[in-house]
Design an enzyme around this catalytic site. Structure first.
Site, short mmCIF file in Angstrom:
data_model
loop_
_atom_site.label_atom_id
_atom_site.label_comp_id
_atom_site.label_asym_id
_atom_site.label_seq_id
_atom_site.Cartn_x
_atom_site.Cartn_y
_atom_site.Cartn_z
N LYS A 25 3.96 -2.28 -20.43
CA LYS A 25 4.86 -3.22 -19.78
C LYS A 25 4.12 -4.49 -19.41
O LYS A 25 4.60 -5.62 -19.61
CB LYS A 25 5.47 -2.61 -18.52
CG LYS A 25 6.35 -3.58 -17.73
CD LYS A 25 6.55 -3.16 -16.29
CE LYS A 25 5.33 -3.39 -15.47
NZ LYS A 25 5.54 -3.19 -14.02
N ASP A 52 12.53 -3.73 -17.52
CA ASP A 52 11.69 -4.86 -17.12
C ASP A 52 11.51 -5.87 -18.23
O ASP A 52 11.56 -7.08 -18.01
CB ASP A 52 10.31 -4.35 -16.65
CG ASP A 52 10.32 -3.93 -15.19
OD1 ASP A 52 11.42 -3.68 -14.65
OD2 ASP A 52 9.23 -3.85 -14.59
N ASN A 94 14.54 -5.64 -10.76
CA ASN A 94 13.37 -5.36 -9.93
C ASN A 94 12.09 -5.49 -10.77
O ASN A 94 11.12 -4.76 -10.57
CB ASN A 94 13.46 -3.97 -9.31
CG ASN A 94 12.52 -3.79 -8.13
OD1 ASN A 94 11.97 -4.76 -7.60
ND2 ASN A 94 12.30 -2.55 -7.72
N GLY A 96 8.96 -7.00 -11.33
CA GLY A 96 7.98 -7.80 -10.59
C GLY A 96 7.23 -8.78 -11.45
O GLY A 96 7.01 -9.93 -11.05
N ARG A 125 10.49 -7.74 -1.85
CA ARG A 125 9.13 -7.84 -2.39
C ARG A 125 8.59 -9.26 -2.18
O ARG A 125 9.18 -10.23 -2.63
CB ARG A 125 9.13 -7.47 -3.88
CG ARG A 125 9.62 -6.05 -4.11
CD ARG A 125 9.58 -5.66 -5.58
NE ARG A 125 8.19 -5.53 -6.05
CZ ARG A 125 7.87 -5.17 -7.29
NH1 ARG A 125 8.84 -4.93 -8.17
NH2 ARG A 125 6.61 -5.05 -7.64
N SER A 171 -2.32 -9.51 -7.86
CA SER A 171 -3.00 -10.34 -8.87
C SER A 171 -1.98 -11.08 -9.72
O SER A 171 -2.33 -12.03 -10.44
CB SER A 171 -3.87 -9.45 -9.76
OG SER A 171 -3.07 -8.56 -10.50
N GLN A 172 -0.69 -10.67 -9.68
CA GLN A 172 0.33 -11.32 -10.50
C GLN A 172 0.50 -12.79 -10.14
O GLN A 172 0.86 -13.60 -11.00
CB GLN A 172 1.65 -10.58 -10.39
CG GLN A 172 1.63 -9.21 -11.05
CD GLN A 172 2.91 -8.43 -10.84
OE1 GLN A 172 3.84 -8.90 -10.19
NE2 GLN A 172 2.96 -7.22 -11.38
N ASP A 297 -0.96 1.60 -9.99
CA ASP A 297 0.23 2.28 -10.50
C ASP A 297 -0.05 3.75 -10.84
O ASP A 297 0.88 4.53 -11.02
CB ASP A 297 0.78 1.55 -11.72
CG ASP A 297 1.49 0.26 -11.36
OD1 ASP A 297 1.78 0.06 -10.16
OD2 ASP A 297 1.75 -0.56 -12.27
N ASN A 320 -1.45 -2.30 -1.01
CA ASN A 320 -0.52 -3.04 -1.86
C ASN A 320 0.61 -2.17 -2.39
O ASN A 320 1.65 -2.68 -2.80
CB ASN A 320 -1.26 -3.67 -3.04
CG ASN A 320 -2.14 -4.82 -2.62
OD1 ASN A 320 -2.26 -5.11 -1.43
ND2 ASN A 320 -2.77 -5.48 -3.56
N GLU A 325 7.80 -1.52 -6.08
CA GLU A 325 9.25 -1.34 -6.20
C GLU A 325 9.84 -0.69 -4.96
O GLU A 325 11.01 -0.88 -4.63
CB GLU A 325 9.56 -0.51 -7.44
CG GLU A 325 9.50 -1.28 -8.74
CD GLU A 325 8.11 -1.46 -9.31
OE1 GLU A 325 7.99 -1.74 -10.51
OE2 GLU A 325 7.11 -1.33 -8.56
N HIS A 374 10.76 4.04 -10.55
CA HIS A 374 10.41 4.81 -11.74
C HIS A 374 9.14 5.63 -11.58
O HIS A 374 9.05 6.76 -12.06
CB HIS A 374 10.27 3.85 -12.93
CG HIS A 374 9.28 2.73 -12.71
ND1 HIS A 374 8.36 2.34 -13.65
CD2 HIS A 374 9.08 1.89 -11.65
CE1 HIS A 374 7.64 1.33 -13.19
NE2 HIS A 374 8.05 1.04 -11.98
N ARG A 375 8.14 5.08 -10.89
CA ARG A 375 6.86 5.79 -10.79
C ARG A 375 6.95 7.00 -9.85
O ARG A 375 6.26 8.01 -10.06
CB ARG A 375 5.75 4.84 -10.37
CG ARG A 375 5.61 3.67 -11.32
CD ARG A 375 4.19 3.27 -11.62
NE ARG A 375 4.17 2.16 -12.56
CZ ARG A 375 4.25 2.28 -13.88
NH1 ARG A 375 4.34 3.48 -14.43
NH2 ARG A 375 4.24 1.22 -14.67
N LYS A 400 13.15 1.75 -16.17
CA LYS A 400 12.47 0.49 -15.86
C LYS A 400 11.27 0.26 -16.76
O LYS A 400 10.99 -0.87 -17.17
CB LYS A 400 12.03 0.50 -14.39
CG LYS A 400 11.48 -0.81 -13.88
CD LYS A 400 11.23 -0.74 -12.39
CE LYS A 400 10.98 -2.12 -11.80
NZ LYS A 400 9.76 -2.75 -12.30
#
Length: 422
Positions: A25, A52, A94, A96, A125, A171-172, A297, A320, A325, A374-375, A400
């Site tokens: 992703k 996503d 959602n 990100g 978020r 970091s995004q 993740d 973080n 999500e 999803h995670r 997602k």
């Protein structure tokens, strides 16, 4: 409102077989944006098709980019080196990466008002570090709640070409600014405010993708990057499998003592979450302290494994996860304690999982609230491989990033009891 439920039936044997995880992703959404900013046609293969990436592709289409999908894992992207104003707000669910990456590119290239919005979860978020950074570049951008929606009054350029960004939350934000840099018209400098940065390895993914599309970017110091105003050139780009998705398969293999061939050795991944392989491989004797800062993740996966570890595990560096999500620290803690009270606890932003190998083979009726994350759904499915009674609420939320997840487990011999609301 009734919720769909999926109860995992423990297979009672080692899981063996071959499963190909979907494309990354993180890399797919980077490549989609960079191909859209390039002049010409790019072919992206091995790509992820999920909620996503669909949101990202649809947003780019709305801004004049040609995107075709000739195969299940291919995008053909035709850009003209520019983005045009969409006719309506960009709705990104959602996603990100899409919500964080697009505002900087829009600010650099679109001379019009653009609203970037998402669903109810995205409205929680945080995005202010990016908004503040863009404001410092002279961009008229607002996010009244500190979270999306974000409104950009674009002029198609930056007034300044040196930005300082607080990347402690994500970091995004840094990746968004870096990817916009080659389109800013002048040499562009991105500098961290302090040394804190969430999952620095994702910056490396960004830089690699940028360079593949013709950008010239140099890391001057650990906290300063210099980007040249090259723009981007179209290219054919192959996307590696998703390391975060691979963690569930590695976890299933470790929990059941099986052998699952995912087609890519762990050492061949460039994504940060591949670091989880070493920790997962140590199961049931994983280390007492696991720093999750650089494989965020993967932490829900490892935390569920920790419930069956021989000794307790403390997860650190995961603050973080509270702004993903959902609040994943809380969601994992609640899920584990639903299986058996006292299995997990929070201490500040750390998560402690006590671990009890005797859970394997027991029946522990537990409905796992996924919080539409999803995670959480995919991680807690692993508990259902060893313990009877694990029910996942809203199982379709896996769409997602891994729409084929339940089918993948089924192909290895996992069965389910499904309850669909009438």
């Amino acid at each position: 409102m009734q919720t769909e439920k999926l109860t995992i039936v423990p297979p009672g044997r080692a899981l063996e077989g071959a499963v190909s995880p979907p494309g990354s992703k993180s890399i797919t959404n980077r490549a989609l944006l960079l191909a859209a900013l390039a002049n010409g046609t790019s072919r992206l293969t091995g790509a992820l098709k999920s909620d996503d990436t669909r949101y990202m592709a649809d947003a780019l289409r709305a801004m004049g980019v040609g995107i075709e999908e000739p195969e299940a894992t291919t995008f053909v992207v035709t850009g003209n080196g520019a983005l045009s104003a969409p006719g309506q707000p960009l709705f990104l669910g959602n996603a990100g990466t899409a919500v964080r990456f697009l505002p900087a590119a829009i600010a650099a290239m679109v001379s019009s008002e653009v609203v970037v919005d998402g669903d109810e979860h995205m409205h929680k978020r945080p995005i202010m570090p990016l908004v503040t950074a863009l404001q410092s570049l002279g961009v008229d951008i607002t996010a009244p709640s500190g979270c999306p929606p974000v409104t950009i009054q674009g002029t198609g350029s930056f007034a300044s070409h040196h930005v300082v960004i607080d990347a402690g939350l994500s970091s995004q934000y840094v990746s968004a600014l870096l990817m916009a840099g080659p389109c800013s018209g002048k040499p562009f400098t991105v500098e961290l405010a302090g040394d804190e940065i969430g999952a620095r390895g994702y910056i490396d993914l960004t830089l690699a993708a940028m360079r593949a599309f013709g950008a010239s970017v140099e890391q001057v110091t650990p906290s300063i990057w210099q980007v040249e105003p090259t723009g981007y050139r179209a290219t054919d780009f192959h996307i590696e499998p998703d390391a975060s998705a691979a963690t569930y398969l590695w976890g299933a293999e470790a929990l059941t003592g099986g052998k699952i061939d995912i087609g890519t050795p762990a050492t061949h991944f460039t994504q940060p979450d591949a670091r989880a392989f070493e920790v997962i491989s140590a199961f049931p004797d994983m280390p007492a302290i696991i720093d999750g800062s650089q494989m965020q993740d993967a932490i829900p996966t490892i935390a569920v494994l920790a419930a069956y570890n021989n000794t307790p595990v403390r997860f650190t560096g995961i603050a973080n996860l509270r702004v993903k999500e959902c609040d994943r620290v809380r969601a994992v803690s609640l899920g584990l304690n639903a299986i058996r009270q006292g299995l997990a606890r929070e201490e500040g932003d750390d998560l402690i999982v006590t671990g009890d190998p005797a859970l394997a083979g027991q029946t522990c009726p537990a409905e796992i609230d996924t919080f539409a994350d999803h995670r959480i759904a995919m991680s807690f499915a692993l508990a259902g491989l060893k313990t009877s009674g694990i029910t996942i609420l809203d199982p379709k939320c896996v769409g997602k990033t891994y729409p084929g997840y339940w089918d993948a487990l089924a192909s290895l011999g996992v069965s389910y009891e499904q309850e669909i609301p009438k």
